[in-house]
Design an enzyme around this catalytic site. Structure first.
Site, short mmCIF file in Angstrom:
data_model
loop_
_atom_site.label_atom_id
_atom_site.label_comp_id
_atom_site.label_asym_id
_atom_site.label_seq_id
_atom_site.Cartn_x
_atom_site.Cartn_y
_atom_site.Cartn_z
N LYS A 48 -12.23 -7.84 7.90
CA LYS A 48 -13.15 -6.77 8.28
C LYS A 48 -13.02 -5.54 7.39
O LYS A 48 -13.94 -4.75 7.27
CB LYS A 48 -12.98 -6.39 9.76
CG LYS A 48 -11.65 -5.77 10.12
CD LYS A 48 -11.64 -5.32 11.57
CE LYS A 48 -10.39 -5.77 12.30
NZ LYS A 48 -9.15 -5.21 11.75
N LYS A 69 -8.97 -14.77 2.74
CA LYS A 69 -9.34 -14.69 4.14
C LYS A 69 -10.55 -13.77 4.32
O LYS A 69 -10.69 -12.78 3.63
CB LYS A 69 -8.15 -14.08 4.88
CG LYS A 69 -8.19 -14.15 6.37
CD LYS A 69 -6.93 -13.52 6.95
CE LYS A 69 -7.00 -12.01 6.95
NZ LYS A 69 -7.99 -11.46 7.89
N LYS A 118 0.80 -1.22 0.00
CA LYS A 118 0.00 0.00 0.00
C LYS A 118 0.83 1.27 0.00
O LYS A 118 0.32 2.37 -0.13
CB LYS A 118 -0.90 0.04 1.26
CG LYS A 118 -1.88 -1.12 1.34
CD LYS A 118 -2.78 -0.97 2.57
CE LYS A 118 -3.43 -2.29 2.97
NZ LYS A 118 -3.93 -2.31 4.34
#
Ligand code: ATP
Ligand code: MG
Length: 334
Positions: free
Chosen positions: A198, A195, A115
């Site tokens: 959240k 996976k 990122k």
């Protein structure tokens, strides 16, 4: 140094609403271990700031995450449950570790490689592994229970502690990585190769949230991707979707996934059984969460107790580290 065996520590970043994966892989395990270990569990709101956040939403997600930890059964009287930014020692210790870490090793961190690296990347996305190391080292944690996606951070933490001790003398406890237990990895119901996370989009159909209503849970599980042969067998490589559902059911019913598979006729009955087990697990949790969020004064008071305990514990380690590097001791009353 004292023997600190049996101290557990884990942070959860408020980067989205908590998932069934977070519950089965983290929260539920913490609750089960709570009488055996001295536990420190915190909402790492400072880590969320490495990426842009809406302030009102961050505040709300932080409180809701803290309320979920307590609702899941982490008892503020037995464990230390707190919000990271309410305990100022974390940022101070982080700076000392930035003065221990090398640019080379921080550049190799996966998150930064994925990122980071753009001119407008926040500087904190580069330095946050030092904050994470501070989170761990401030509590003399000797075992850090993490899933595979976090092991690089604990490796770095170990390297920094070892280097700090070699440079300044024995000061910091070098933590061990605790092995991932059963159902350490719940996968996304729509794409069982990835996976469940959240930080996925809030409305992602493959992500069961801890606070989802029973209807939402039922819908997501009914739509879970399986395959076309309708034979319930446990085979994570060949049947990842079905095996993920079996893993979830196995953990919740404390059975072996193989045994669970043998007891189910078809995918319909598998999905109904998973829905019933997940709803039974999460419904009481959601109710307690809503009660806590409905009484903000009580929630704030519980978190203040946690922050006080965390500050008291971590101040001793911070003072040790400051003294070791040559900073002069201040006698401030906090
Ligand atoms: P993010 O997308 O922000 O990384 P996350 O869902 O991966 O969110 P983390 O904050 O990285 O959550 O991790 C919190 C805890 O939950 C860690 O202990 C981690 O190992 C555990 N965890 C996260 N996702 C899963 C999962 N799918 N299955 C089991 N455990 C999980
Ligand atoms: Mg993660």
């Amino acid at each position: 140094m004292k023997d600190h065996r049996g101290r557990d520590l884990s942070g959860i970043t408020p980067s989205g609403r908590l998932t069934l994966g977070n519950h089965l892989g983290a929260l539920r395990r913490f609750v089960e271990r709570q009488d055996e270990v001295e536990g420190y569990y915190f909402v790492s709101d400072l880590h969320a700031l490495t990426l842009p956040q809406d302030p009102a939403r961050l505040r709300e997600t932080t409180l809701s995450t803290a309320a979920t930890l307590i609702a899941a059964g982490l008892d503020p009287a037995r464990s230390t449950v707190f919000v990271q930014s309410q305990v100022p020692t974390h940022v101070e210790m982080s700076y000392l570790l930035e003065c221990t870490a090398y640019v080379g090793e921080l550049s190799r961190m996966i998150q930064f490689k994925e990122k980071g690296g753009r001119p407008r990347t926040r500087a904190s996305l580069f330095t946050y592994p030092c904050l994470m190391a501070a989170d761990i080292l401030l509590y003399d944690a000797d075992r850090v229970p993490v899933g595979g996606d976090q092991s690089q951070h604990v490796e770095l933490t170990r390297d920094l502690a070892i280097r700090f001790n070699a440079t300044y003398g024995d000061t910091l406890v070098v933590p061990q990585i605790a092995p991932a237990a059963l159902a350490a990895r719940v996968t996304d119901l729509q794409d069982p190769r990835i996976k469940m996370s959240k930080s996925a989009p809030d409305d992602a159909l493959g992500v069961v949230r801890v606070l989802d209503t029973p209807d939402a849970i039922a819908l997501k599980i009914r739509r879970a991707v399986t395959d076309s042969d309708n034979v319930v067998t446990y085979d994570p490589a060949a049947k990842p979707g079905v095996s993920n559902l079996l893993d979830i059911l196995a953990v919740l019913t404390r059975q072996d996934p193989q045994v669970v598979a043998d007891s189910l006729r078809d995918y319909g009955s598998l999905k109904r059984a998973v829905t019933a087990a997940v709803v039974a697990e999460l419904e009481p949790l959601r109710r307690r969460h809503d009660e806590l969020m409905g009484d903000r004064a009580q929630l704030a008071a519980l978190l203040a107790v946690g922050a006080d305990k965390a500050l008291r514990q971590s101040s001793a380690v911070l003072e040790r580290a400051k003294k070791a590097v040559g900073l002069t001791a201040a006698r401030l009353s906090r």
